[in-house]
Enzyme design. Structure first.
Site, mmCIF file in Angstrom:
data_model
loop_
_atom_site.group_PDB
_atom_site.id
_atom_site.type_symbol
_atom_site.label_atom_id
_atom_site.label_comp_id
_atom_site.label_asym_id
_atom_site.label_seq_id
_atom_site.Cartn_x
_atom_site.Cartn_y
_atom_site.Cartn_z
ATOM 1 N N ASP A 105 6.449 -4.726 1.263
ATOM 2 C CA ASP A 105 6.447 -3.696 2.372
ATOM 3 C C ASP A 105 7.957 -3.706 2.750
ATOM 4 O O ASP A 105 8.879 -2.891 2.251
ATOM 5 C CB ASP A 105 5.593 -4.093 3.622
ATOM 6 C CG ASP A 105 5.389 -2.907 4.643
ATOM 7 O OD1 ASP A 105 5.400 -1.643 4.336
ATOM 8 O OD2 ASP A 105 5.210 -3.352 5.862
ATOM 9 N N ARG A 134 -10.745 -6.955 1.892
ATOM 10 C CA ARG A 134 -9.940 -7.463 0.931
ATOM 11 C C ARG A 134 -10.853 -7.366 -0.524
ATOM 12 O O ARG A 134 -10.479 -7.330 -1.533
ATOM 13 C CB ARG A 134 -9.858 -9.012 0.899
ATOM 14 C CG ARG A 134 -8.711 -9.389 1.983
ATOM 15 C CD ARG A 134 -8.414 -10.983 2.002
ATOM 16 N NE ARG A 134 -7.865 -11.365 3.178
ATOM 17 C CZ ARG A 134 -6.413 -11.399 3.523
ATOM 18 N NH1 ARG A 134 -5.845 -10.782 2.491
ATOM 19 N NH2 ARG A 134 -5.875 -11.641 4.655
HETATM 20 P P1 IMP Z 1 6.639 -7.279 4.147
HETATM 21 O O1 IMP Z 1 7.193 -8.863 4.739
HETATM 22 O O2 IMP Z 1 6.799 -6.180 5.434
HETATM 23 O O3 IMP Z 1 7.031 -7.035 2.765
HETATM 24 O O4 IMP Z 1 4.991 -7.527 4.247
HETATM 25 C C1 IMP Z 1 4.604 -8.236 3.281
HETATM 26 C C2 IMP Z 1 3.329 -8.959 3.694
HETATM 27 O O5 IMP Z 1 2.435 -8.073 4.700
HETATM 28 C C3 IMP Z 1 2.320 -8.864 2.378
HETATM 29 O O6 IMP Z 1 2.362 -9.826 1.630
HETATM 30 C C4 IMP Z 1 0.981 -8.241 3.009
HETATM 31 O O7 IMP Z 1 0.417 -9.516 3.198
HETATM 32 C C5 IMP Z 1 1.390 -7.781 4.429
HETATM 33 N N1 IMP Z 1 1.268 -6.250 4.033
HETATM 34 C C6 IMP Z 1 2.371 -5.337 4.193
HETATM 35 N N2 IMP Z 1 1.707 -4.018 4.056
HETATM 36 C C7 IMP Z 1 0.422 -4.150 3.924
HETATM 37 C C8 IMP Z 1 -0.612 -2.951 3.681
HETATM 38 O O8 IMP Z 1 -0.218 -1.874 3.815
HETATM 39 N N3 IMP Z 1 -1.833 -3.599 3.769
HETATM 40 C C9 IMP Z 1 -2.108 -4.962 3.897
HETATM 41 N N4 IMP Z 1 -1.239 -5.722 4.125
HETATM 42 C C10 IMP Z 1 0.148 -5.340 3.992
#
Ligand code: IMP
Length: 174
Positions: free
Chosen positions: A96, A158
């Site tokens: 994300d 999930r």
């Molecule tokens: P980041 O650190 O912002 O890249 O987020 C990564 C983590 O956030 C992932 O491993 C997911 O566990 C969670 N995450 C981010 N976006 C989503 C989403 O749209 N749905 C569910 N989990 C998300």
């Protein structure tokens, strides 16, 4: 909830990713490290499609509450394997902002693996702020919050077989 990626599309994509990885790692035995909890289904499907030998380990990180990134990444469970001079492949369900991946990647690099690559099933291109490359990407998706195929909303959803855009207004009813 609106279906974004069907079970069939996921299956086809996982096979493609596994073929690519198997070809790139021919003659090697990489260790795949999944980020819990979200990657457990993707990992299970991916390793079963690999035609090379591999090992598996997991790390547990947390940065999200509800549909919002907490901004800080917490380490809840570390890997057990010694990855020094190993070929390591990080397995993520979704990138994300990229914050979790940055934290994880830097942590693993500290253990001096002989190579380190990243595979993610989903990639939110518009949101991600990365200063590193992602080697294998399944699907580029919009910035909406998604659930299913391992991805949760407050630990639920999930178990859905497809990937859905989560709508908080309807309580996430399928
Ligand atoms: P980041 O650190 O912002 O890249 O987020 C990564 C983590 O956030 C992932 O491993 C997911 O566990 C969670 N995450 C981010 N976006 C989503 C989403 O749209 N749905 C569910 N989990 C998300």
């Amino acid at each position: 909830m609106k279906l974004l990626i069907s079970e069939k599309e996921i299956e086809t994509k996982v096979k493609q990713l596994a073929e690519e990885i198997s070809s790139d790692y021919t003659g090697k035995t990489p260790i795949l490290i999944g980020v819990l909890n979200g990657s457990f289904i993707f990992m299970a499907d991916l390793v079963r499609e690999l035609s090379i030998d591999c090992e598996v380990d997991f790390i547990k990180l947390h940065s999200y509450t509800g549909t919002r990134s907490g901004g800080t990444v917490h380490l809840l469970k570390d890997i057990s394997a010694d990855i020094t001079e190993r070929d390591v492949i990080i397995v993520e369900d979704i990138v994300d902002t990229g914050l979790t991946m940055k934290f994880f990647k830097e942590r693993l690099e500290g253990a001096h693996p002989s190579s380190l690559s990243i595979v993610t099933l989903l990639f939110k291109k518009e949101v991600a702020q990365l200063n590193f490359n992602i080697d294998y990407i399944g699907f580029e998706i919009p910035s909406d919050y998604v659930v299913g195929y391992g991805l949760d909303y407050n630990q639920k959803k999930r178990n859905l077989k497809g990937i859905y855009v989560f709508n908080q207004d309807d309580g996430g009813n399928k």
